[in-house]
Enzyme design. Structure first.
Site, PDB file in Angstrom:
ATOM      1  N   ARG A  37       1.055  -0.942  -0.218  1.00 57.27           N
ATOM      2  CA  ARG A  37       0.165  -0.214   0.004  1.00 57.27           C
ATOM      3  C   ARG A  37       1.160   1.316   0.399  1.00 57.27           C
ATOM      4  O   ARG A  37       0.259   2.348  -0.163  1.00 57.27           O
ATOM      5  CB  ARG A  37      -1.188   0.323   1.529  1.00 57.27           C
ATOM      6  CG  ARG A  37      -1.649  -0.993   0.992  1.00 57.27           C
ATOM      7  CD  ARG A  37      -3.047  -1.408   2.310  1.00 57.27           C
ATOM      8  NE  ARG A  37      -3.153   0.050   2.649  1.00 57.27           N
ATOM      9  CZ  ARG A  37      -4.825   0.686   2.229  1.00 57.27           C
ATOM     10  NH1 ARG A  37      -5.291  -0.107   0.211  1.00 57.27           N
ATOM     11  NH2 ARG A  37      -5.163   1.505   2.415  1.00 57.27           N
ATOM     12  N   ASP A  51      -0.194  -3.950  11.402  1.00 55.42           N
ATOM     13  CA  ASP A  51      -2.270  -3.586  10.793  1.00 55.42           C
ATOM     14  C   ASP A  51      -2.525  -3.470  11.995  1.00 55.42           C
ATOM     15  O   ASP A  51      -2.117  -3.964  13.088  1.00 55.42           O
ATOM     16  CB  ASP A  51      -2.411  -4.838  10.936  1.00 55.42           C
ATOM     17  CG  ASP A  51      -3.419  -5.158  10.765  1.00 55.42           C
ATOM     18  OD1 ASP A  51      -4.579  -4.291  10.590  1.00 55.42           O
ATOM     19  OD2 ASP A  51      -4.034  -6.418   9.889  1.00 55.42           O
ATOM     20  N   ASN A  77      -3.977   9.485  12.299  1.00 54.74           N
ATOM     21  CA  ASN A  77      -5.361   9.331  11.075  1.00 54.74           C
ATOM     22  C   ASN A  77      -5.748   8.244  11.021  1.00 54.74           C
ATOM     23  O   ASN A  77      -7.165   8.333   9.989  1.00 54.74           O
ATOM     24  CB  ASN A  77      -4.464  10.416   9.665  1.00 54.74           C
ATOM     25  CG  ASN A  77      -5.050   9.658   8.444  1.00 54.74           C
ATOM     26  OD1 ASN A  77      -5.784  10.446   8.320  1.00 54.74           O
ATOM     27  ND2 ASN A  77      -5.515   8.580   8.347  1.00 54.74           N
ATOM     28  N   TYR A 132     -18.403   2.932  15.684  1.00 59.21           N
ATOM     29  CA  TYR A 132     -17.952   4.382  15.320  1.00 59.21           C
ATOM     30  C   TYR A 132     -18.033   5.425  15.801  1.00 59.21           C
ATOM     31  O   TYR A 132     -17.088   6.433  16.383  1.00 59.21           O
ATOM     32  CB  TYR A 132     -17.672   3.736  13.980  1.00 59.21           C
ATOM     33  CG  TYR A 132     -17.289   5.412  13.283  1.00 59.21           C
ATOM     34  CD1 TYR A 132     -16.337   4.951  12.323  1.00 59.21           C
ATOM     35  CD2 TYR A 132     -17.947   6.866  12.566  1.00 59.21           C
ATOM     36  CE1 TYR A 132     -15.098   6.244  12.301  1.00 59.21           C
ATOM     37  CE2 TYR A 132     -17.412   7.854  11.950  1.00 59.21           C
ATOM     38  CZ  TYR A 132     -15.832   7.020  12.267  1.00 59.21           C
ATOM     39  OH  TYR A 132     -15.003   8.984  11.076  1.00 59.21           O
ATOM     40  N   LYS A 136     -15.373   7.416  18.205  1.00 56.87           N
ATOM     41  CA  LYS A 136     -14.531   9.206  18.328  1.00 56.87           C
ATOM     42  C   LYS A 136     -14.923   9.456  18.741  1.00 56.87           C
ATOM     43  O   LYS A 136     -14.655  10.841  19.843  1.00 56.87           O
ATOM     44  CB  LYS A 136     -15.342   9.746  16.871  1.00 56.87           C
ATOM     45  CG  LYS A 136     -15.138   8.814  15.395  1.00 56.87           C
ATOM     46  CD  LYS A 136     -13.636   9.252  15.342  1.00 56.87           C
ATOM     47  CE  LYS A 136     -12.490   7.671  14.223  1.00 56.87           C
ATOM     48  NZ  LYS A 136     -11.343   7.960  13.745  1.00 56.87           N
ATOM     49  N   VAL A 163     -15.769  13.518   3.786  1.00 53.94           N
ATOM     50  CA  VAL A 163     -15.093  14.671   3.076  1.00 53.94           C
ATOM     51  C   VAL A 163     -15.325  12.784   1.353  1.00 53.94           C
ATOM     52  O   VAL A 163     -15.324  11.807   2.123  1.00 53.94           O
ATOM     53  CB  VAL A 163     -13.567  14.857   2.849  1.00 53.94           C
ATOM     54  CG1 VAL A 163     -13.444  16.006   3.660  1.00 53.94           C
ATOM     55  CG2 VAL A 163     -12.900  13.258   3.981  1.00 53.94           C
ATOM     56  N   THR A 165     -13.833  10.096   0.608  1.00 55.76           N
ATOM     57  CA  THR A 165     -12.844   9.915   0.138  1.00 55.76           C
ATOM     58  C   THR A 165     -13.600   7.651   0.462  1.00 55.76           C
ATOM     59  O   THR A 165     -14.271   7.831   0.296  1.00 55.76           O
ATOM     60  CB  THR A 165     -11.580   9.272   1.464  1.00 55.76           C
ATOM     61  OG1 THR A 165     -12.486   8.957   2.369  1.00 55.76           O
ATOM     62  CG2 THR A 165     -10.597  10.529   2.165  1.00 55.76           C
TER      63      THR A 165
END
Length: 234
Positions: A37, A51, A77, A132, A136, A163, A165
Site C-alpha cells: 500500500r 496492521d 489519522n 464508530y 470517535k 469528505v 475518500t
C-alpha cells in the site's frame, strides 16, 4: 523543518496530509498497513508497517516509529468505519502508540462530527462492542485529556468533515482538500488558539460533546484504556 509521523498514510486524508507536509519541506514518516500500500517510497523520511487491527502489530509499529527518535508531531489519522476492528483501530491503536512512544511536541487525533452521538458507557470499549461514533467520542476525549495531562505536548482533535475518500464515499459533500489542511496546520504552525485542547473543523475551533471536556470522564476513559491494554499512559 519538522519531523512528523502520519498513521494510515497509504491513501485518503492520511496520504494527502503526508504529501502536503513533504511538499512543504518537512521530514515525514508514514505508516501503512502493508508494504503493497506504500506510495512514492522515495518521498518519505521513513516508513513503518503494521496492521493496527492487531495489537501485536500495534506494538511493533510503536517500536519501528521509536527508531526515528522524538517526533515534532504525530498525526493519528488511521481509522475504520464499518469493521469489527473499529475499537482496536480507532481507539486502542492511537492510545497504545501514544503511551509507547516518546512524547512528541504535538499530537493530532482524527475525530468526526459523529462523535456527538457516541456513548459514555465504557463497558462497550472493554467488550469491543462500541460503534464508530463511540470510538470517535472516546478518542476525542483522550485528545483533550492529554492537553492538560502532558505539559510540553499540545494535543488536539480534528473533525475533517465528510469528505470523498474511500471511507467517506464518492458522494460526500465536504471539500477533500479542506479535509487535511487543519491537521497540517496544527502540526506545523505556532499561531494556534487554543494552543492545546482544541476540537477543530476546517481551521476553526468548535465545541465538542461535553463529555470530552469532563475531567471525571477523561480519567475514567484513561483508567479503562490502561486496564484493558495493560499499558499505562505515563
Amino acid at each position: 523543518m519538522a519531523v512528523i509521523m502520519v498513521t494510515g498514510a497509504a491513501s485518503g486524508l492520511g496520504y494527502n496530509a503526508a504529501r502536503a507536509l513533504s511538499d512543504a519541506g518537512h521530514d515525514v514518516v508514514v505508516h501503512v498497513r502493508n508494504e503493497s500500500r506504500l506510495s512514492e517510497p522515495g518521498r518519505w523520511k521513513g516508513v513503518v508497517i503494521g496492521d493496527l487491527a492487531r495489537v501485536d502489530e500495534i506494538h511493533d509499529v510503536a517500536r519501528q516509529a521509536s527508531a526515528f527518535g522524538r517526533f515534532d508531531a504525530v498525526i493519528h489519522n488511521a481509522g475504520v468505519m464499518t469493521s469489527p476492528d473499529v475499537i482496536t483501530v480507532n481507539v486502542l491503536a492511537p492510545y497504545l502508540l501514544t503511551a509507547s512512544m516518546d512524547k512528541p511536541g504535538r499530537l493530532i487525533y482524527l475525530s468526526s462530527g459523529m462523535h456527538r452521538g457516541g456513548s459514555m458507557d465504557l463497558r462497550r470499549l472493554s467488550r469491543g462492542t462500541g460503534s464508530y461514533s463511540d470510538s470517535k467520542l472516546w478518542i476525542t476525549t483522550l485528545a483533550l485529556a492529554l492537553a492538560s495531562r502532558w505539559p510540553g505536548t499540545s494535543s488536539h482533535a480534528v473533525d475533517p468533515g465528510w469528505v470523498p475518500t474511500r471511507m467517506g464515499g464518492a458522494g460526500a459533500p465536504d471539500d477533500l482538500t479542506a479535509g487535511h489542511e487543519t491537521q497540517v496546520w496544527l502540526a506545523t504552525h505556532d499561531d494556534v488558539s487554543p494552543s492545546t485542547g482544541g476540537y477543530w473543523y476546517h481551521l476553526q475551533a468548535q465545541t465538542p460533546h461535553p463529555a470530552c471536556q469532563d475531567e471525571a470522564f477523561q480519567a475514567q476513559l484513561i483508567e479503562t484504556l490502561e486496564s484493558h491494554t495493560g499499558v499505562p499512559l505515563d
